[in-house]
Design an enzyme around this catalytic site. Structure first.
Site, PDB file in Angstrom:
ATOM      1  N   HIS A 263       2.249   9.846   0.182  1.00 18.33           N
ATOM      2  CA  HIS A 263       1.319   9.672  -0.938  1.00 18.33           C
ATOM      3  C   HIS A 263       1.366  10.828  -1.924  1.00 18.33           C
ATOM      4  O   HIS A 263       1.134  10.628  -3.121  1.00 18.33           O
ATOM      5  CB  HIS A 263      -0.097   9.496  -0.391  1.00 18.33           C
ATOM      6  CG  HIS A 263      -1.093   9.104  -1.430  1.00 18.33           C
ATOM      7  ND1 HIS A 263      -0.975   7.952  -2.184  1.00 18.33           N
ATOM      8  CD2 HIS A 263      -2.228   9.730  -1.865  1.00 18.33           C
ATOM      9  CE1 HIS A 263      -1.992   7.874  -3.030  1.00 18.33           C
ATOM     10  NE2 HIS A 263      -2.766   8.930  -2.863  1.00 18.33           N
TER      11      HIS A 263
ATOM     12  N   SER B 112      -2.689   8.862  -8.209  1.00 17.69           N
ATOM     13  CA  SER B 112      -3.743   8.293  -7.388  1.00 17.69           C
ATOM     14  C   SER B 112      -4.962   7.997  -8.276  1.00 17.69           C
ATOM     15  O   SER B 112      -4.838   7.259  -9.257  1.00 17.69           O
ATOM     16  CB  SER B 112      -4.057   9.224  -6.214  1.00 17.69           C
ATOM     17  OG  SER B 112      -4.753   8.563  -5.185  1.00 17.69           O
TER      18      SER B 112
END
Length: 230
Positions: A207, A72
């Site tokens: 995620h 990320s």
């Protein structure tokens, strides 16, 4: 071989440090929190590029072969750190694993969190996942952590890619099959940022698949680390 891991915004070191035994003889190190920004205040990052320069300062003297894995926000910092090292003529990573983030020239999908009021901010952080439950469950800890966490989200949300030379190292992009913030088709565009070879793999999960389903990630790291040093 070393593996330097760059966590996501608000990310703890523990998911990566637990990889050590499973990846031996690869040595795992985490550039996160206090370690991520040597010489800087870990709770108040300025920007992705500033964080990358701090990381490059820390790594400029590294002589052993190493890999980067950034998740990320960490993927952006790992990418910009590699660029900063190249600009200095320093050794960079053999492979950059970019996980859970679209290619750096693309806008990042998902809501913007940094400027939200406190209640909405923490609701979005909780919905996003990846934040230690002990932090979410204690108001005093949330209050203490909020400025630094907002700053990390702000660094991600204000990042703007500046065109430059592609990296010379191999890039391996990993995308979660259920990750709306980093869909595989937009992670595939990482191939535009290297002349050193590219691969895209999908991993079952959302995620935070690097923590929830690390097995396929670790297998890719083993395969890449077993390749001859380029």
């Amino acid at each position: 071989m070393l593996l330097y891991c760059f966590p996501h915004a608000g990310g703890a070191d523990s998911p990566y440090r637990s990889w050590g035994d499973r990846l031996a003889p690869v040595e795992v190190r985490v550039l996160g929190r206090g370690a991520r920004f040597p010489g800087r205040t870990p709770t108040a990052p300025d920007s992705v590029t500033a964080l990358a320069e701090a990381c490059a300062d820390h790594l400029a003297g590294e002589r052993r072969p190493y890999l980067f894995l950034g998740h990320s926000l960490g993927a952006l910092i790992a990418f910009e750190t590699t660029r900063a090292l190249a600009a200095r003529g320093c050794r960079g990573p053999e492979v950059l694993f970019a996980t859970g983030h679209v290619a750096p020239h693309l806008p990042s999908p998902g809501p913007k969190l940094a400027a939200l009021p406190t209640a909405e901010f923490w609701a979005e952080v909780r919905a996003l996942g990846g934040t230690p439950p002990e932090l979410l469950g204690q108001a005093a800890l949330r209050e203490a952590a909020e400025p630094g966490l907002r700053a990390e989200f702000r660094a991600a949300e204000t990042y703007r890619y500046v065109p430059g030379q592609p990296l010379g190292c191999r890039i391996v992009a990993l995308a979660g099959t259920d990750d709306d913030r980093a869909p595989a088709d937009q992670c595939a565009a990482w191939r535009l940022h290297t002349t050193g070879g590219f691969a895209l793999h999908t991993v079952p999960g959302g995620h935070f698949f690097v923590a929830d389903n690390p097995g396929p990630v670790l297998e890719r790291i083993r395969q890449e680390s077993a390749s001859p040093v380029r």
